[in-house]
Design an enzyme around this catalytic site. Structure first.
Site, PDB file in Angstrom:
ATOM      1  N   GLN A 145     -36.955  59.020  39.826  1.00 37.49           N
ATOM      2  CA  GLN A 145     -36.828  57.560  39.961  1.00 37.49           C
ATOM      3  C   GLN A 145     -37.442  56.854  38.755  1.00 37.49           C
ATOM      4  OE1 GLN A 145     -34.927  56.124  42.389  1.00 37.49           O
ATOM      5  NE2 GLN A 145     -34.565  58.313  42.630  1.00 37.49           N
ATOM      6  N   HIS A 197     -35.393  55.985  35.686  1.00 38.01           N
ATOM      7  CA  HIS A 197     -34.322  54.977  35.767  1.00 38.01           C
ATOM      8  C   HIS A 197     -34.667  53.732  34.968  1.00 38.01           C
ATOM      9  CE1 HIS A 197     -31.008  56.157  38.306  1.00 38.01           C
ATOM     10  NE2 HIS A 197     -31.811  56.637  39.231  1.00 38.01           N
ATOM     11  N   GLU A 251     -36.714  52.585  49.561  1.00 35.73           N
ATOM     12  CA  GLU A 251     -35.287  52.831  49.327  1.00 35.73           C
ATOM     13  C   GLU A 251     -34.980  54.315  49.595  1.00 35.73           C
ATOM     14  OE1 GLU A 251     -34.250  52.528  45.229  1.00 35.73           O
ATOM     15  OE2 GLU A 251     -32.090  52.391  45.605  1.00 35.73           O
ATOM     16  N   HIS A 252     -35.736  55.209  48.935  1.00 31.66           N
ATOM     17  CA  HIS A 252     -35.591  56.655  49.121  1.00 31.66           C
ATOM     18  C   HIS A 252     -36.887  57.215  49.695  1.00 31.66           C
ATOM     19  CE1 HIS A 252     -33.101  55.714  45.461  1.00 31.66           C
ATOM     20  NE2 HIS A 252     -32.198  56.363  46.161  1.00 31.66           N
ATOM     21  N   ASP A 271     -28.163  61.149  45.037  1.00 28.81           N
ATOM     22  CA  ASP A 271     -27.596  60.276  44.007  1.00 28.81           C
ATOM     23  C   ASP A 271     -26.173  60.676  43.648  1.00 28.81           C
ATOM     24  OD1 ASP A 271     -29.762  58.626  43.709  1.00 28.81           O
ATOM     25  OD2 ASP A 271     -30.693  59.831  42.135  1.00 28.81           O
ATOM     26  N   HIS A 314     -14.660  20.006  74.931  1.00 28.80           N
ATOM     27  CA  HIS A 314     -14.807  21.412  75.297  1.00 28.80           C
ATOM     28  C   HIS A 314     -14.631  21.591  76.802  1.00 28.80           C
ATOM     29  CE1 HIS A 314     -16.655  21.744  71.326  1.00 28.80           C
ATOM     30  NE2 HIS A 314     -16.780  23.043  71.458  1.00 28.80           N
TER      31      HIS A 314
END
Lengths: 434, 434
Positions: free
Chosen positions: B259, B262, B327-328, B361, B420
């Site tokens: 990670q 990235h 996230e992971h 991934d 209505h």
């Protein structure tokens, strides 16, 4: 008078496009004011809520009065008559039964490579529900927002509702109790959204906020999005009725008016295969507008945004309906069920002349929070799905990694992400060494 | 060095909160520039795209060259070697198989009141996929965005990808072909998002836009939201590994680095029950950082945002993990499967030491587009659900309306929505008259 269009006219396409593109809402630019309110609540917490409530709702509170006590809710609920209570309870039971079917299953399986894959659904831990005060104070909206959250398993559901001059609607409090709302606070506006998103001494923060509101509330929801989840920002209400001549014009007129009476920006459209029937419906609308309580609002909506469109056949009706992607679609034709299967884009479909849209607003079971302004092309109404989220699962065995790992390592190298590749390769190397 | 924390330390809560609250991304304020670009594309269509592509991508185009021809795609695909092609095809097949299981069923039933209720799912008619050019040009991202759209039944999938100086990645074009992308345009940036949302002479508008991009692309997606649907605005990537001492420190180090490499704003956190193991992993990270190609990026991320947290037991690990809502999440402990069932908030879970996150991934099957920045508390990764929408259905019989209509009419009156109520009452009156 509404617009009358005929799909066979030479200028139809231009007029239909103008109808689709009509700007119905002029949102005031309140974004700077809202930014200031949010900053104030983040900085000063309860004290800011108390000051802002005094200013906007003319109500003097103390921190221990921000939350509406159980005794106050009890007292309000006791004011509601038996028939109203029974109607709310029937509505809640039907909405609960419908939404319970939306709860998806977890899944897990092992594939031919030996990889175990799947996903699991979990509820949002805490949700906030905004309920408007004043005129648009709707108990049905409490049920429609709160019940899907509770069906989803949301453990903590906090509701905020402004009480201008201290006035609260007992039906709103009863609806909250029936729906299982856990906490109710007498605050509203952008300050209530800020409190739900960031928390104060008294109000713990939530993870997701839903519910309708005015321009301040909408702007605040946009601003806190990301910090918390939000539902859609709803635009003015819409209905499209597709009807043949075999209907009572007065029924169709009332269905059109039941959207028009919501808001001067609402839009009611009739598509019919019979031009004379279209005229009859327009006449029936005019007749009803003579006496309707909300005739000023409904009349303005019908005059400014209403339309009666004559089409040569139902194929054309379907094609135009999908271009409109209506929030509410009523099908009052011979084989309404079959026609409904041909519609690609609509928030909710009401099938057949015995299904007025108002049934869906209150008691049918489906949610009445639906995509407006053509967004049914890409979004759905509120549901249990708005209060749960999916965690994907993957488990490799050594054999599974040996089978598919090399391709992952290769793709990682092709993307120049060396560590990605090495994290797979290091494990493959261990296997290769035995 | 990353931060070392111990859950038993007196200052832990303060330090953990600081870690959670660390602002990792400084988005440049490009909103005004983006507003201008969108207005230009709306006003001048293809001509604006051509001018902006010349300016930003140093590429001279004509309207007939905006779309990448089939012959050009053929030529690019032919450049890709057999092993890369096989890896992409395996990944695509596995992603397709996983996402096919996400397709929900339509439902319809008749309840005890005689009301027929249900819902129907339909695909978005046209979707747009943004693919970044330059450094972050990832074929895996094309597969992860395009395949769910095609599984959902999206008939028209248009991809936009900038080609700075005319350079295109053949793997990206091959991934698009394998995934079934229908149209590819060599435009990028905010101008490409504007073209997808509003259309130009050459690019027909779409209903939903997904895919990652830089600050301009993100700002453009925010601006066109409402006109079209968008996916989440993803933040920098994150991984949390929960590992006991019974792991190879180098494997865990590589998982953390996969990670970190990235983005300098990425965040990698290890939670372990063994402080000495935590030190070993940190040492292994340092060793790998000596030689890693992307060591400058990975090192900055690890130094600024990395953390090693020692906990007394796995209960504490679970509680901290849910506060991070990663996230992971990688679970490298004895009974990883059981631990995974206790996690409430995570985008994706990788179970056991043989499941490095990088498998997810590329090739595991689940989607790699996942909620970042703690948004797994309220949202899910990309899926087939992002490309379909639900239309709710309701059909009353006269008997069903007689059973539940009176409650709807009563609630409508309680909300002062007369039309209505009348739309229901007019039908009830007909029944009562027999």
């Amino acid at each position: 008078m509404p617009q009358f269009l005929d799909a066979r006219d030479a200028d139809f396409e231009a007029r239909f496009r103008a109808l689709l593109g009509a700007k119905r809402e002029d949102s005031p630019d309140v974004d700077d004011a809202v930014a200031g309110i949010i900053a104030d609540v983040r900085a000063r917490g309860d004290a800011a809520l108390i000051d802002l409530t005094a200013r906007f709702d003319r109500l003097t509170l103390t921190a221990d009065r921000l939350r509406i006590s159980t005794a106050d809710v009890d007292a309000a609920c006791a004011e509601v008559g038996a028939e109203d209570r029974a109607a709310l309870e029937l509505a809640a039971a039907r909405i609960r039964a419908y939404h319970a079917r939306q709860m998806p299953e977890d899944q897990q399986w092992t594939d031919e490579a030996g990889a175990t894959l799947g996903w699991r659904w979990t509820p949002v831990a805490a949700a906030g529900l905004y309920v408007p005060g004043g005129l648009a104070n709707y108990p049905s909206s409490v049920l429609m927002n709160a019940i899907p959250a509770k069906v989803a398993g949301v453990a903590r559901l906090a509701m905020v509702v402004p009480s201008p001059d201290g006035v609260l609607n007992p039906l709103v409090l009863l609806a909250a109790r029936i729906a299982g709302v856990d906490e109710i606070y007498r605050v509203g506006g952008a300050q209530a959204i800020a409190a739900l998103a960031y928390g104060t001494e008294t109000i713990a923060p939530v993870d997701k906020i839903t519910g309708p509101g005015n321009a301040y509330v909408a702007a605040a929801k946009r601003r806190v999005f990301g910090k918390v989840g939000i539902d859609m920002i709803a635009g003015p209400s819409e209905i499209l009725v597709i009807a043949d001549a075999d209907n009572d014009p007065d029924w169709i007129a009332l269905d059109l008016l039941s959207q028009a009476e919501h808001d001067e920006s609402a839009q009611s459209i009739l598509i019919t295969t019979d031009a004379a029937f279209g005229r009859s419906v327009a006449d029936a609308v005019d007749a009803r507008l003579q006496t309707l309580e909300r005739r000023a609002i409904a009349g303005a909506s019908w005059q400014d945004f209403g339309a009666v469109i004559t089409v040569p056949d139902l194929d054309t009706a379907v094609a135009l309906s999908d271009r409109i992607a209506p929030e509410h679609l009523e099908l009052c034709v011979a084989d309404a069920e079959a026609l409904s299967g041909r519609i690609a884009h609509a928030g909710a479909i009401f099938i057949g002349g015995w299904t007025p849209e108002a049934i869906g607003d209150y008691i049918g079971g489906p949610n009445h929070v639906l995509p407006t302004a053509r967004s049914a092309r890409f979004s759905s109404g509120l549901s249990v799905m708005d209060f749960i989220k999916r965690t994907t699962l993957a488990r490799m065995t050594p054999a599974a990694l040996a089978a598919i790992g090399p391709a992952a390592a290769r793709l990682a190298r092709s993307e120049s992400l060396e560590a990605h590749g090495l994290s797979v390769q290091a494990r493959l190397d261990r296997l290769n060494r035995g």
